[in-house]
Design a protein around this motif. Structure first.
Motif, PDB file in Angstrom:
ATOM      1  N   CYS A  99      -3.669   0.389 -13.119  1.00 26.33           N
ATOM      2  CA  CYS A  99      -4.500   0.638 -14.303  1.00 26.33           C
ATOM      3  C   CYS A  99      -3.896   1.647 -15.264  1.00 26.33           C
ATOM      4  O   CYS A  99      -4.057   1.529 -16.472  1.00 26.33           O
ATOM      5  N   TYR A 109     -13.632   0.875 -14.562  1.00 22.37           N
ATOM      6  CA  TYR A 109     -12.430   1.372 -15.227  1.00 22.37           C
ATOM      7  C   TYR A 109     -12.744   1.929 -16.611  1.00 22.37           C
ATOM      8  O   TYR A 109     -13.501   1.347 -17.368  1.00 22.37           O
ATOM      9  N   ASP A 118      -7.523   8.365 -18.527  1.00 18.39           N
ATOM     10  CA  ASP A 118      -7.689   8.952 -17.194  1.00 18.39           C
ATOM     11  C   ASP A 118      -7.665  10.476 -17.253  1.00 18.39           C
ATOM     12  O   ASP A 118      -6.685  11.077 -17.664  1.00 18.39           O
ATOM     13  N   ARG A 137      -2.825   5.339 -11.258  1.00 22.24           N
ATOM     14  CA  ARG A 137      -4.215   5.056 -10.888  1.00 22.24           C
ATOM     15  C   ARG A 137      -4.298   3.544 -10.706  1.00 22.24           C
ATOM     16  O   ARG A 137      -3.872   2.780 -11.579  1.00 22.24           O
ATOM     17  N   CYS A 138      -4.809   3.110  -9.568  1.00 24.84           N
ATOM     18  CA  CYS A 138      -4.906   1.680  -9.316  1.00 24.84           C
ATOM     19  C   CYS A 138      -6.190   1.362  -8.550  1.00 24.84           C
ATOM     20  O   CYS A 138      -6.808   2.243  -7.953  1.00 24.84           O
ATOM     21  N   TYR A 139      -6.549   0.094  -8.594  1.00 28.94           N
ATOM     22  CA  TYR A 139      -7.742  -0.392  -7.912  1.00 28.94           C
ATOM     23  C   TYR A 139      -7.272  -1.349  -6.831  1.00 28.94           C
ATOM     24  O   TYR A 139      -6.695  -2.401  -7.096  1.00 28.94           O
ATOM     25  N   GLU A 183     -11.783   2.026  -2.968  1.00 29.76           N
ATOM     26  CA  GLU A 183     -10.906   1.090  -3.660  1.00 29.76           C
ATOM     27  C   GLU A 183     -10.009   1.739  -4.710  1.00 29.76           C
ATOM     28  O   GLU A 183      -8.919   1.262  -4.969  1.00 29.76           O
ATOM     29  N   TRP A 184     -10.467   2.824  -5.339  1.00 29.25           N
ATOM     30  CA  TRP A 184      -9.657   3.483  -6.363  1.00 29.25           C
ATOM     31  C   TRP A 184      -8.656   4.413  -5.694  1.00 29.25           C
ATOM     32  O   TRP A 184      -9.017   5.211  -4.834  1.00 29.25           O
TER      33      TRP A 184
END
Length: 96
Positions: free
Chosen positions: A29, A82, A86, A42-44, A56-57
């Motif tokens: 993300c 989302y 960030d 940052r990822c899901y 999940e994050w």
């Protein structure tokens, strides 16, 4: 690695990688510099193991990512919850 993650974000491609010894598949993300001065992503997470179940994050230091693969799989929708900009990053190189 940063440029590969930027390309994945821009192309909305799923990635796979190992982090903390756990294989993960995720929607990247954002990538940038953390408040601590580290390059981060940052990822899901959509598949794979979790350090904390139901978490999940992920906020991952790029230096700790192993075996990064940009898949051919595309995600069309932003992950749940989302938001751009960030707050964990002082500088953002790329974001959805």
């Amino acid at each position: 690695m940063r440029n590969e993650i930027i390309a994945a974000i821009q192309g909305r491609r799923l990635i796979t990688f190992t982090y903390d010894g756990i294989v993960r598949e995720a929607q990247p993300c954002a990538v940038g510099i953390s408040r601590a001065g580290n390059e981060v992503m940052r990822c899901y997470q959509v598949r794979g193991g979790h350090v904390t179940p139901g978490h999940e994050w992920d906020f991952c230091e790029l230096s700790k990512i192993r075996s990064l693969v940009i898949t051919e799989d595309i995600f069309h929708n932003d992950p749940p919850g989302y938001r751009r900009g960030d707050r964990g990053m002082t500088k953002i190189f790329a974001e959805l």
